[in-house]
Design a protein around this motif. Structure first.
Motif, PDB file in Angstrom:
ATOM      1  N   MET A 130      15.092  16.456  38.614  1.00 41.77           N
ATOM      2  CA  MET A 130      15.959  17.377  38.734  1.00 41.77           C
ATOM      3  C   MET A 130      15.661  18.596  37.746  1.00 41.77           C
ATOM      4  SD  MET A 130      19.539  16.597  39.484  1.00 41.77           S
ATOM      5  CE  MET A 130      20.382  15.330  40.680  1.00 41.77           C
ATOM      6  N   ALA A 131      14.689  19.437  37.848  1.00 46.03           N
ATOM      7  CA  ALA A 131      14.481  20.176  36.757  1.00 46.03           C
ATOM      8  C   ALA A 131      15.341  21.547  37.360  1.00 46.03           C
ATOM      9  CB  ALA A 131      12.885  20.674  36.849  1.00 46.03           C
ATOM     10  N   MET A 132      15.788  22.161  36.342  1.00 49.10           N
ATOM     11  CA  MET A 132      16.656  23.541  36.687  1.00 49.10           C
ATOM     12  C   MET A 132      15.494  24.765  36.607  1.00 49.10           C
ATOM     13  SD  MET A 132      19.718  22.855  34.407  1.00 49.10           S
ATOM     14  CE  MET A 132      20.840  24.528  34.281  1.00 49.10           C
ATOM     15  N   SER A 133      15.504  25.255  37.690  1.00 46.40           N
ATOM     16  CA  SER A 133      14.824  26.382  37.553  1.00 46.40           C
ATOM     17  C   SER A 133      15.648  27.637  37.451  1.00 46.40           C
ATOM     18  CB  SER A 133      14.308  26.541  39.077  1.00 46.40           C
ATOM     19  OG  SER A 133      15.426  26.838  40.011  1.00 46.40           O
ATOM     20  N   THR A 134      14.935  28.701  36.442  1.00 51.29           N
ATOM     21  CA  THR A 134      15.691  29.733  36.452  1.00 51.29           C
ATOM     22  C   THR A 134      15.574  30.913  37.653  1.00 51.29           C
ATOM     23  OG1 THR A 134      13.393  30.570  35.238  1.00 51.29           O
ATOM     24  CG2 THR A 134      15.472  29.881  33.685  1.00 51.29           C
ATOM     25  N   GLY A 135      16.712  31.562  37.611  1.00 56.39           N
ATOM     26  CA  GLY A 135      16.799  32.540  38.794  1.00 56.39           C
ATOM     27  C   GLY A 135      16.998  31.933  39.951  1.00 56.39           C
ATOM     28  N   GLY A 136      17.422  30.740  40.115  1.00 51.54           N
ATOM     29  CA  GLY A 136      17.947  29.987  41.238  1.00 51.54           C
ATOM     30  C   GLY A 136      19.266  29.761  41.661  1.00 51.54           C
ATOM     31  N   GLY A 137      19.494  29.300  42.886  1.00 52.74           N
ATOM     32  CA  GLY A 137      20.994  28.928  43.090  1.00 52.74           C
ATOM     33  C   GLY A 137      22.156  30.001  42.890  1.00 52.74           C
ATOM     34  N   ALA A 138      23.008  30.013  41.960  1.00 49.99           N
ATOM     35  CA  ALA A 138      24.012  30.752  42.019  1.00 49.99           C
ATOM     36  C   ALA A 138      23.587  32.095  41.012  1.00 49.99           C
ATOM     37  CB  ALA A 138      25.345  30.102  40.918  1.00 49.99           C
ATOM     38  N   GLY A 139      22.521  31.927  40.438  1.00 49.37           N
ATOM     39  CA  GLY A 139      22.061  33.084  39.958  1.00 49.37           C
ATOM     40  C   GLY A 139      22.808  33.201  38.448  1.00 49.37           C
ATOM     41  N   VAL A 140      22.398  34.317  37.764  1.00 47.90           N
ATOM     42  CA  VAL A 140      22.839  34.494  36.249  1.00 47.90           C
ATOM     43  C   VAL A 140      24.156  35.441  36.542  1.00 47.90           C
ATOM     44  CG1 VAL A 140      22.655  35.450  34.026  1.00 47.90           C
ATOM     45  CG2 VAL A 140      20.879  34.505  35.206  1.00 47.90           C
ATOM     46  N   THR A 141      25.444  35.021  36.029  1.00 56.20           N
ATOM     47  CA  THR A 141      26.572  35.831  36.239  1.00 56.20           C
ATOM     48  C   THR A 141      26.558  37.191  35.306  1.00 56.20           C
ATOM     49  OG1 THR A 141      27.528  34.252  34.790  1.00 56.20           O
ATOM     50  CG2 THR A 141      28.028  34.026  36.979  1.00 56.20           C
ATOM     51  N   ALA A 142      26.479  38.032  35.499  1.00 62.23           N
ATOM     52  CA  ALA A 142      26.425  39.338  34.566  1.00 62.23           C
ATOM     53  C   ALA A 142      27.848  39.965  34.341  1.00 62.23           C
ATOM     54  CB  ALA A 142      25.544  40.345  35.344  1.00 62.23           C
ATOM     55  N   THR A 143      29.066  39.302  34.960  1.00 65.25           N
ATOM     56  CA  THR A 143      30.194  39.784  34.600  1.00 65.25           C
ATOM     57  C   THR A 143      30.450  39.587  33.263  1.00 65.25           C
ATOM     58  OG1 THR A 143      30.598  38.589  36.725  1.00 65.25           O
ATOM     59  CG2 THR A 143      32.602  40.075  35.919  1.00 65.25           C
ATOM     60  N   PRO A 144      31.215  40.700  32.532  1.00 62.51           N
ATOM     61  CA  PRO A 144      31.668  40.320  31.219  1.00 62.51           C
ATOM     62  C   PRO A 144      32.848  39.437  31.153  1.00 62.51           C
ATOM     63  CG  PRO A 144      32.127  42.759  31.761  1.00 62.51           C
ATOM     64  CD  PRO A 144      31.405  41.981  32.978  1.00 62.51           C
ATOM     65  N   ASN A 145      32.917  38.692  29.874  1.00 55.26           N
ATOM     66  CA  ASN A 145      34.149  37.995  29.728  1.00 55.26           C
ATOM     67  C   ASN A 145      35.238  38.513  29.198  1.00 55.26           C
ATOM     68  OD1 ASN A 145      36.044  35.736  29.401  1.00 55.26           O
ATOM     69  ND2 ASN A 145      34.789  35.141  27.553  1.00 55.26           N
ATOM     70  N   VAL A 146      36.319  38.785  30.338  1.00 56.62           N
ATOM     71  CA  VAL A 146      37.455  39.400  30.318  1.00 56.62           C
ATOM     72  C   VAL A 146      38.680  38.873  29.601  1.00 56.62           C
ATOM     73  CG1 VAL A 146      36.814  41.495  31.703  1.00 56.62           C
ATOM     74  CG2 VAL A 146      38.184  39.583  32.524  1.00 56.62           C
ATOM     75  N   THR A 147      38.540  37.789  29.496  1.00 54.66           N
ATOM     76  CA  THR A 147      39.646  36.820  29.116  1.00 54.66           C
ATOM     77  C   THR A 147      40.177  37.284  27.796  1.00 54.66           C
ATOM     78  OG1 THR A 147      38.543  35.046  30.078  1.00 54.66           O
ATOM     79  CG2 THR A 147      40.522  34.325  29.094  1.00 54.66           C
ATOM     80  N   PRO A 148      39.570  37.430  26.630  1.00 54.31           N
ATOM     81  CA  PRO A 148      40.110  37.736  25.474  1.00 54.31           C
ATOM     82  C   PRO A 148      40.740  39.374  25.553  1.00 54.31           C
ATOM     83  CG  PRO A 148      37.896  37.406  25.209  1.00 54.31           C
ATOM     84  CD  PRO A 148      38.203  37.416  26.642  1.00 54.31           C
ATOM     85  N   MET A 149      40.306  40.166  26.102  1.00 56.63           N
ATOM     86  CA  MET A 149      40.990  41.359  26.310  1.00 56.63           C
ATOM     87  C   MET A 149      42.271  41.551  27.146  1.00 56.63           C
ATOM     88  SD  MET A 149      39.026  44.771  27.783  1.00 56.63           S
ATOM     89  CE  MET A 149      39.878  44.809  29.416  1.00 56.63           C
ATOM     90  N   ILE A 150      42.161  40.637  28.118  1.00 60.31           N
ATOM     91  CA  ILE A 150      43.434  40.463  28.919  1.00 60.31           C
ATOM     92  C   ILE A 150      44.658  39.769  27.981  1.00 60.31           C
ATOM     93  CG2 ILE A 150      44.655  38.941  30.722  1.00 60.31           C
ATOM     94  CD1 ILE A 150      42.096  39.728  32.345  1.00 60.31           C
ATOM     95  N   ASP A 151      44.278  38.688  27.225  1.00 60.67           N
ATOM     96  CA  ASP A 151      45.044  38.261  26.096  1.00 60.67           C
ATOM     97  C   ASP A 151      45.705  39.253  25.192  1.00 60.67           C
ATOM     98  OD1 ASP A 151      44.277  35.757  27.325  1.00 60.67           O
ATOM     99  OD2 ASP A 151      43.379  35.101  25.312  1.00 60.67           O
ATOM    100  N   VAL A 152      44.963  40.001  24.895  1.00 57.11           N
ATOM    101  CA  VAL A 152      45.481  41.240  23.757  1.00 57.11           C
ATOM    102  C   VAL A 152      46.262  42.152  24.523  1.00 57.11           C
ATOM    103  CG1 VAL A 152      44.394  43.130  22.370  1.00 57.11           C
ATOM    104  CG2 VAL A 152      43.342  40.871  22.549  1.00 57.11           C
ATOM    105  N   MET A 153      45.846  42.553  25.667  1.00 56.77           N
ATOM    106  CA  MET A 153      46.588  43.278  26.646  1.00 56.77           C
ATOM    107  C   MET A 153      48.068  42.777  26.794  1.00 56.77           C
ATOM    108  SD  MET A 153      45.122  46.182  27.020  1.00 56.77           S
ATOM    109  CE  MET A 153      43.508  46.605  26.421  1.00 56.77           C
ATOM    110  N   LEU A 154      48.064  41.471  27.087  1.00 56.27           N
ATOM    111  CA  LEU A 154      49.388  40.838  27.467  1.00 56.27           C
ATOM    112  C   LEU A 154      50.362  40.989  26.100  1.00 56.27           C
ATOM    113  CD1 LEU A 154      48.427  37.895  29.745  1.00 56.27           C
ATOM    114  CD2 LEU A 154      49.626  39.901  30.458  1.00 56.27           C
ATOM    115  N   VAL A 155      49.675  40.502  25.093  1.00 53.82           N
ATOM    116  CA  VAL A 155      50.216  40.571  23.888  1.00 53.82           C
ATOM    117  C   VAL A 155      51.087  41.868  23.567  1.00 53.82           C
ATOM    118  CG1 VAL A 155      50.470  40.204  21.369  1.00 53.82           C
ATOM    119  CG2 VAL A 155      49.524  38.492  22.860  1.00 53.82           C
ATOM    120  N   LEU A 156      50.121  42.690  23.751  1.00 54.08           N
ATOM    121  CA  LEU A 156      50.571  44.128  23.366  1.00 54.08           C
ATOM    122  C   LEU A 156      51.903  44.411  24.456  1.00 54.08           C
ATOM    123  CD1 LEU A 156      47.438  46.503  22.752  1.00 54.08           C
ATOM    124  CD2 LEU A 156      49.211  46.182  21.432  1.00 54.08           C
TER     125      LEU A 156
END
Lengths: 157, 140
Positions: free
Chosen positions: A1-27
């Motif tokens: 079961m070797a993992m191949s780069t660039g296969g299957g689901a691909g690399v997710t390029a979406t930035p992680n917005v969770t911390p920003m949303i946290d900050v916004m909610l607190v504000l």
């Protein structure tokens, strides 16, 4: 079961917005809590002056009488009928053990002086000994009077 | 590359970055909210029930009357906003009691009264008093 780069689901390029949303909610929550207090009260634009004395706020003993542009009274930010101001002041300032007899008067600068005189007259007849006329520091100036500026803001003795 | 390789192992520490973000925001907000300093000019109010009308009014007390049209009277001497600072400074330098009474005409804007008190404080006045309202803010 070797993992191949660039296969299957691909690399997710979406930035992680969770911390920003946290900050916004607190504000959001903080402003929801604070705004009513900031907006509470009245619309008055105090006059500007240079030689003003600093008065550290003392929530327990300070009382502020506001007079808005239309001449309505606000005692401690609550709209108060003209004839109710006197008795309320009397009640506050005749409390046994009270040793602060200063009332802050925050009035709009464009009001005729008679309105302020009325307020001072009311205060005088209801055990207030001294009135602090709340003003704004003209931008870019500091008081020239010695002892006006309190060095450590926010620290109470 | 084998799954579950022991190269670096599983990182087991919690991700604290969001928490630190939130705490920093809280810190900044409280820093901005705290230093509340009220700026004001203190004014002494008259005695509400003077036992005796002071007949022997000290003749050397200084009354600054603010009249409509930018007229400022120091006792009976006319001044303008421009000459007022100099004049008051001249009066209060070397004068032991630094008391002034500010008598405003009821029709004058409140901001002008504050301006007059401001100038007086700048000239060395320490105590500002107002005359009782019943006494007309009159010209003598």
């Amino acid at each position: 079961m070797a993992m191949s780069t660039g296969g299957g689901a691909g690399v997710t390029a979406t930035p992680n917005v969770t911390p920003m949303i946290d900050v916004m909610l607190v504000l959001l929550i903080i402003f929801m809590v604070v705004t009513p207090q900031l907006l509470a009260g009245f619309n008055a634009d105090p006059p500007k002056a240079i030689n003003l004395k600093d008065h550290p706020e003392d929530a327990d003993n300070d009382h502020v009488l506001g007079i808005d542009k239309d001449g309505h009274y606000y005692l401690d930010k609550k709209l108060t009928a003209d004839e109710a101001v006197g008795p309320l002041l009397n009640q506050i300032y005749s409390t046994p053990g009270r040793d602060v007899f200063v009332l802050y008067l925050r009035a709009d600068g464009k009001l005729p002086y008679s309105k302020v005189q009325d307020a001072m007259d009311l205060a005088m007849k209801n055990k207030v000994h001294m009135v602090g006329l709340v003003s704004e520091q003209t931008p870019g100036t500091t008081s020239t009077v010695k002892g006006d500026i309190v060095e450590t803001p926010g620290i109470k003795k | 590359m084998s799954a579950g390789g022991s190269d670096k192992g599983l990182e087991n520490e919690p991700n604290v970055t969001p928490m630190i973000d939130v705490l920093l925001v809280l810190l900044i907000i409280f820093m901005a909210a705290l230093p509340t300093m009220r700026k004001a000019i203190d004014v002494q109010l008259p005695d509400p029930n003077p036992s005796v009308q002071p007949a022997n009014q000290k003749s050397d007390q200084i009354i600054l009357s603010v009249n409509p049209g930018g007229k400022y009277l120091i006792n009976t001497e006319e001044n303008t906003l421009a000459t007022l600072p100099e004049r008051l400074k001249a009066i209060y330098t070397g004068r032991p009691d630094k008391i002034i009474f500010v008598k405003g005409d009821p029709t004058v804007k409140y901001a002008d009264i504050i301006a007059a008190m401001d100038i007086a404080r700048g000239a060395g006045v320490l105590v500002i008093g107002v005359p009782p309202k019943d006494l007309p803010a009159a010209k003598k």
